[in-house]
Design a protein around this motif. Structure first.
Motif, PDB file in Angstrom:
ATOM      1  N   ARG A  70       0.833  -1.203   0.000  1.00 36.88           N
ATOM      2  CA  ARG A  70       0.000   0.000   0.000  1.00 36.88           C
ATOM      3  C   ARG A  70       0.866   1.251   0.000  1.00 36.88           C
ATOM      4  NH1 ARG A  70      -4.721  -0.234   4.294  1.00 36.88           N
ATOM      5  NH2 ARG A  70      -5.086   1.765   3.291  1.00 36.88           N
ATOM      6  N   LEU A  71       0.321   2.320  -0.572  1.00 39.63           N
ATOM      7  CA  LEU A  71       1.010   3.599  -0.599  1.00 39.63           C
ATOM      8  C   LEU A  71       0.533   4.466   0.561  1.00 39.63           C
ATOM      9  CD1 LEU A  71       0.863   4.400  -4.400  1.00 39.63           C
ATOM     10  CD2 LEU A  71       2.754   3.401  -3.109  1.00 39.63           C
ATOM     11  N   PHE A  72       1.457   5.210   1.134  1.00 36.75           N
ATOM     12  CA  PHE A  72       1.176   6.078   2.269  1.00 36.75           C
ATOM     13  C   PHE A  72       1.709   7.478   1.965  1.00 36.75           C
ATOM     14  CE2 PHE A  72       1.438   1.791   3.772  1.00 36.75           C
ATOM     15  CZ  PHE A  72       0.363   1.677   4.646  1.00 36.75           C
ATOM     16  N   LEU A  73       0.863   8.490   2.117  1.00 38.41           N
ATOM     17  CA  LEU A  73       1.245   9.882   1.922  1.00 38.41           C
ATOM     18  C   LEU A  73       1.384  10.535   3.288  1.00 38.41           C
ATOM     19  CD1 LEU A  73       1.589  12.570   0.325  1.00 38.41           C
ATOM     20  CD2 LEU A  73      -0.911  12.758   0.381  1.00 38.41           C
ATOM     21  N   PHE A  74       2.527  11.148   3.526  1.00 41.31           N
ATOM     22  CA  PHE A  74       2.782  11.887   4.755  1.00 41.31           C
ATOM     23  C   PHE A  74       3.028  13.346   4.388  1.00 41.31           C
ATOM     24  CE2 PHE A  74       4.077   7.565   5.597  1.00 41.31           C
ATOM     25  CZ  PHE A  74       3.550   7.313   6.845  1.00 41.31           C
ATOM     26  N   LEU A  75       2.371  14.261   5.070  1.00 45.17           N
ATOM     27  CA  LEU A  75       2.617  15.695   4.921  1.00 45.17           C
ATOM     28  C   LEU A  75       3.362  16.138   6.162  1.00 45.17           C
ATOM     29  CD1 LEU A  75      -0.893  16.732   3.570  1.00 45.17           C
ATOM     30  CD2 LEU A  75       1.182  16.225   2.263  1.00 45.17           C
ATOM     31  N   VAL A  76       4.603  16.586   5.971  1.00 46.60           N
ATOM     32  CA  VAL A  76       5.506  16.831   7.091  1.00 46.60           C
ATOM     33  C   VAL A  76       6.073  18.245   6.983  1.00 46.60           C
ATOM     34  CG1 VAL A  76       7.614  16.012   8.235  1.00 46.60           C
ATOM     35  CG2 VAL A  76       6.142  14.392   7.037  1.00 46.60           C
ATOM     36  N   SER A  77       6.124  18.953   8.094  1.00 49.32           N
ATOM     37  CA  SER A  77       6.750  20.272   8.127  1.00 49.32           C
ATOM     38  C   SER A  77       8.185  20.171   7.618  1.00 49.32           C
ATOM     39  CB  SER A  77       6.740  20.802   9.560  1.00 49.32           C
ATOM     40  OG  SER A  77       7.589  21.929   9.666  1.00 49.32           O
ATOM     41  N   GLY A  78       8.614  21.209   6.914  1.00 48.17           N
ATOM     42  CA  GLY A  78       9.954  21.216   6.337  1.00 48.17           C
ATOM     43  C   GLY A  78      11.077  21.065   7.334  1.00 48.17           C
ATOM     44  N   VAL A  79      10.843  21.427   8.595  1.00 45.08           N
ATOM     45  CA  VAL A  79      11.905  21.330   9.608  1.00 45.08           C
ATOM     46  C   VAL A  79      11.939  19.961  10.277  1.00 45.08           C
ATOM     47  CG1 VAL A  79      12.001  23.806  10.090  1.00 45.08           C
ATOM     48  CG2 VAL A  79      10.453  22.354  11.405  1.00 45.08           C
TER      49      VAL A  79
END
Length: 85
Positions: free
Chosen positions: A58-67
């Protein structure tokens, strides 16, 4: 690339979002480069990271702060997948 920009602009408008799309003149492969191009801090950049679960596929998308860094990716991805009995 204009086609993808048009699709994103339309999808945002259809969702009631007023967005500004910027074309960058230089590389934005890293959060640091993106922040420099946008004239903001690295903390204001959101990285989109896509991983594939080794066991599930399965594919997982993570949205993460640049820092921030995403650690223990394998454990996170596979913990979200219901295991067959």
């Amino acid at each position: 690339m204009a086609g993808s920009i048009d699709r994103v602009t339309k999808a945002a408008a259809d969702s009631g979002l007023d967005i500004e799309i910027r074309r960058m003149g230089a590389s934005t492969r890293t959060a640091e480069e993106a922040a420099a191009q946008c004239g903001c801090t690295v903390a204001q950049i959101v990285k989109s990271l896509i991983f594939q679960g080794e066991a599930s596929g399965r594919l997982f998308l993570f949205l993460v702060s640049g820092v921030n860094q995403l650690r223990h990716i394998a454990a996170i991805c596979e913990a979200c997948v219901p295991q067959a009995a």
